[in-house]
Motif scaffolding. Sequence first.
Motif, PDB file in Angstrom:
ATOM      1  N   ILE A  26       0.837  -1.203   0.000  1.00 37.51           N
ATOM      2  CA  ILE A  26       0.000   0.000   0.000  1.00 37.51           C
ATOM      3  C   ILE A  26       0.871   1.252   0.000  1.00 37.51           C
ATOM      4  O   ILE A  26       0.643   2.183  -0.772  1.00 37.51           O
ATOM      5  CB  ILE A  26      -0.961  -0.004   1.209  1.00 37.51           C
ATOM      6  CG1 ILE A  26      -1.997  -1.116   1.041  1.00 37.51           C
ATOM      7  CG2 ILE A  26      -1.639   1.352   1.375  1.00 37.51           C
ATOM      8  CD1 ILE A  26      -2.844  -1.367   2.264  1.00 37.51           C
ATOM      9  N   LEU A  27       1.868   1.275   0.870  1.00 39.17           N
ATOM     10  CA  LEU A  27       2.749   2.440   0.939  1.00 39.17           C
ATOM     11  C   LEU A  27       3.533   2.621  -0.357  1.00 39.17           C
ATOM     12  O   LEU A  27       3.754   3.746  -0.808  1.00 39.17           O
ATOM     13  CB  LEU A  27       3.702   2.317   2.128  1.00 39.17           C
ATOM     14  CG  LEU A  27       3.039   2.429   3.511  1.00 39.17           C
ATOM     15  CD1 LEU A  27       4.024   2.060   4.605  1.00 39.17           C
ATOM     16  CD2 LEU A  27       2.484   3.818   3.723  1.00 39.17           C
ATOM     17  N   GLY A  28       3.944   1.521  -0.963  1.00 42.68           N
ATOM     18  CA  GLY A  28       4.678   1.591  -2.219  1.00 42.68           C
ATOM     19  C   GLY A  28       3.837   2.136  -3.358  1.00 42.68           C
ATOM     20  O   GLY A  28       4.349   2.814  -4.249  1.00 42.68           O
ATOM     21  N   CYS A  29       2.543   1.880  -3.318  1.00 40.74           N
ATOM     22  CA  CYS A  29       1.644   2.361  -4.372  1.00 40.74           C
ATOM     23  C   CYS A  29       1.545   3.880  -4.398  1.00 40.74           C
ATOM     24  O   CYS A  29       1.276   4.468  -5.444  1.00 40.74           O
ATOM     25  CB  CYS A  29       0.247   1.769  -4.191  1.00 40.74           C
ATOM     26  SG  CYS A  29       0.156   0.028  -4.625  1.00 40.74           S
ATOM     27  N   VAL A  30       1.763   4.510  -3.266  1.00 38.75           N
ATOM     28  CA  VAL A  30       1.673   5.970  -3.217  1.00 38.75           C
ATOM     29  C   VAL A  30       3.050   6.613  -3.167  1.00 38.75           C
ATOM     30  O   VAL A  30       3.178   7.818  -2.986  1.00 38.75           O
ATOM     31  CB  VAL A  30       0.822   6.456  -2.018  1.00 38.75           C
ATOM     32  CG1 VAL A  30      -0.609   5.999  -2.178  1.00 38.75           C
ATOM     33  CG2 VAL A  30       1.400   6.000  -0.707  1.00 38.75           C
ATOM     34  N   GLY A  31       4.096   5.822  -3.304  1.00 39.98           N
ATOM     35  CA  GLY A  31       5.446   6.351  -3.340  1.00 39.98           C
ATOM     36  C   GLY A  31       6.040   6.670  -1.982  1.00 39.98           C
ATOM     37  O   GLY A  31       7.023   7.393  -1.890  1.00 39.98           O
ATOM     38  N   ALA A  32       5.456   6.128  -0.911  1.00 42.33           N
ATOM     39  CA  ALA A  32       5.976   6.377   0.431  1.00 42.33           C
ATOM     40  C   ALA A  32       6.932   5.253   0.821  1.00 42.33           C
ATOM     41  O   ALA A  32       6.760   4.101   0.420  1.00 42.33           O
ATOM     42  CB  ALA A  32       4.833   6.449   1.435  1.00 42.33           C
ATOM     43  N   GLU A  33       7.948   5.611   1.592  1.00 41.06           N
ATOM     44  CA  GLU A  33       8.898   4.607   2.057  1.00 41.06           C
ATOM     45  C   GLU A  33       8.309   3.859   3.240  1.00 41.06           C
ATOM     46  O   GLU A  33       7.676   4.449   4.107  1.00 41.06           O
ATOM     47  CB  GLU A  33      10.207   5.273   2.460  1.00 41.06           C
ATOM     48  CG  GLU A  33      10.946   5.892   1.302  1.00 41.06           C
ATOM     49  CD  GLU A  33      12.255   6.517   1.734  1.00 41.06           C
ATOM     50  OE1 GLU A  33      12.783   6.137   2.788  1.00 41.06           O
ATOM     51  OE2 GLU A  33      12.731   7.386   1.003  1.00 41.06           O
ATOM     52  N   ALA A  34       8.535   2.577   3.279  1.00 37.66           N
ATOM     53  CA  ALA A  34       8.030   1.743   4.356  1.00 37.66           C
ATOM     54  C   ALA A  34       9.149   1.471   5.351  1.00 37.66           C
ATOM     55  O   ALA A  34      10.188   0.934   4.992  1.00 37.66           O
ATOM     56  CB  ALA A  34       7.489   0.435   3.789  1.00 37.66           C
ATOM     57  N   ASP A  35       8.939   1.852   6.599  1.00 35.50           N
ATOM     58  CA  ASP A  35       9.902   1.618   7.666  1.00 35.50           C
ATOM     59  C   ASP A  35       9.534   0.305   8.359  1.00 35.50           C
ATOM     60  O   ASP A  35       8.498   0.209   9.017  1.00 35.50           O
ATOM     61  CB  ASP A  35       9.883   2.787   8.656  1.00 35.50           C
ATOM     62  CG  ASP A  35      10.920   2.645   9.744  1.00 35.50           C
ATOM     63  OD1 ASP A  35      11.784   1.749   9.646  1.00 35.50           O
ATOM     64  OD2 ASP A  35      10.866   3.431  10.703  1.00 35.50           O
TER      65      ASP A  35
END
Length: 112
Positions: A26-35
């Motif tokens: 989900i985070l990758g779909c919006v271009g956010a980095e996943a910690d």
Amino acid sequence: MKVIAAYLLAVLGGNASPSAKDLKNILGCVGAEADDDRIQLLLSQVEGKDITELIAAGREKLASVPAGGGGAVAVAAPAGGTAAAASAEEKKEEKKEEKEESDDDMGFSLFD
């Protein structure tokens, strides 16, 4: 917050128990980095708990948090005529503020 938002999106999408992989997707779909650390922390804290119960508990906690700056100052207005003048001045100030907030002066539109 973005990890929590991803978790809530997954639950709203029908996945009652999202995994770390689901949240990263989900985070990758919006271009956010996943910690990974934050994802694991969240998953460990919500494991085996119902999301509606967690939200209800959070609302109860937030209800006790004061939400405002300092105390309100009450000012008594003198007799009749000045109250109307003060009200007229407030309306003028509100109109000025609304005009300043408009994006007419910027030269571009959000939807151009």
